[in-house]
Design a protein around this motif. Structure first.
Motif, PDB file in Angstrom:
ATOM      1  N   TYR A   1     -87.904  25.539 -32.597  1.00 29.40           N
ATOM      2  CA  TYR A   1     -88.416  26.138 -31.375  1.00 29.40           C
ATOM      3  C   TYR A   1     -88.225  27.652 -31.369  1.00 29.40           C
ATOM      4  N   ARG A   2     -89.261  28.336 -30.852  1.00 34.26           N
ATOM      5  CA  ARG A   2     -89.213  29.775 -30.616  1.00 34.26           C
ATOM      6  C   ARG A   2     -89.859  30.040 -29.264  1.00 34.26           C
ATOM      7  N   SER A   3     -89.343  31.000 -28.530  1.00 33.90           N
ATOM      8  CA  SER A   3     -89.939  31.352 -27.245  1.00 33.90           C
ATOM      9  C   SER A   3     -91.186  32.191 -27.436  1.00 33.90           C
ATOM     10  N   ASP A   4     -91.140  33.150 -28.364  1.00 36.13           N
ATOM     11  CA  ASP A   4     -92.253  34.064 -28.608  1.00 36.13           C
ATOM     12  C   ASP A   4     -92.420  34.261 -30.111  1.00 36.13           C
ATOM     13  N   PRO A   5     -93.393  33.583 -30.725  1.00 32.88           N
ATOM     14  CA  PRO A   5     -93.576  33.685 -32.185  1.00 32.88           C
ATOM     15  C   PRO A   5     -93.867  35.099 -32.677  1.00 32.88           C
ATOM     16  N   ASN A   6     -94.405  35.959 -31.802  1.00 27.77           N
ATOM     17  CA  ASN A   6     -94.683  37.327 -32.216  1.00 27.77           C
ATOM     18  C   ASN A   6     -93.421  38.184 -32.248  1.00 27.77           C
ATOM     19  N   GLU A   7     -92.397  37.777 -31.546  1.00 27.87           N
ATOM     20  CA  GLU A   7     -91.130  38.513 -31.514  1.00 27.87           C
ATOM     21  C   GLU A   7     -90.053  37.840 -32.370  1.00 27.87           C
ATOM     22  N   GLN A   8     -90.147  36.545 -32.516  1.00 25.56           N
ATOM     23  CA  GLN A   8     -89.121  35.782 -33.224  1.00 25.56           C
ATOM     24  C   GLN A   8     -89.620  35.368 -34.604  1.00 25.56           C
ATOM     25  N   TYR A   9     -89.194  36.091 -35.612  1.00 22.18           N
ATOM     26  CA  TYR A   9     -89.573  35.788 -36.989  1.00 22.18           C
ATOM     27  C   TYR A   9     -88.520  36.410 -37.901  1.00 22.18           C
ATOM     28  N   GLY A  10     -88.646  36.158 -39.167  1.00 24.69           N
ATOM     29  CA  GLY A  10     -87.684  36.681 -40.142  1.00 24.69           C
ATOM     30  C   GLY A  10     -86.808  35.577 -40.689  1.00 24.69           C
TER      31      GLY A  10
END
Length: 152
Positions: free
Chosen positions: A114-123
């Protein structure tokens, strides 16, 4: 004559104690080598499945079956956005950790990511893996997985 017997007994006791300590040290070294050789080789790959079902595929790449595997998200450093917010197994609520149960050699299990915001949460996401074997030997390993940008 009694004094000579006492001295020989003392030398025998010291030699016996030294031999015991030496054997114990050799046993500890061999046990350590055995544990390193049996160290779990678990990998994680992020799969998106068209954005509908983001998950991690957890694979046991080692030669030994694992009796129990628990994965836990590593807390990110303060000020950094974590790549993943929670994990869940099939039918369980999302949380910071997930129990996979047994994981046989070459077996792959899928868990939700799970991620809240795929554009902010990566790496790079780092998971701690707590693994045990059938003989109750336990390991704590680190598993890294690359989470791509912009996918849900």
């Amino acid at each position: 004559m009694a004094l000579a017997g006492l001295i020989i007994s003392i030398f025998a006791l010291v030699a016996s104690a030294g031999s015991t300590l030496y054997a114990r040290r050799i046993w500890q070294i061999e046990r350590g080598r055995d544990q390193v050789g049996r160290r779990p080789q678990i990998s994680a790959d992020y799969e998106d499945y068209g954005g509908d079902y983001p998950c991690l595929e957890i694979t046991n790449n080692g030669q030994e079956d694992r009796a129990d595997v628990v994965l836990e998200l590593r807390e990110p450093l303060i000020g950094y956005v974590p790549a993943l917010t929670s994990l869940s197994a099939e039918g369980s609520d999302p949380g910071p950790s997930v129990r996979l149960g047994s994981l046989a050699s070459a077996e792959t299990k899928r868990i939700r990511a799970y991620r809240s915001d795929p554009n902010e949460q990566y790496g790079e996401a780092v998971l701690y893996g707590y693994c045990s074997a059938a003989d109750q030997t336990e390991w704590r390993i680190s598993i890294k997985v690359n989470i791509p940008e912009g996918q849900n």
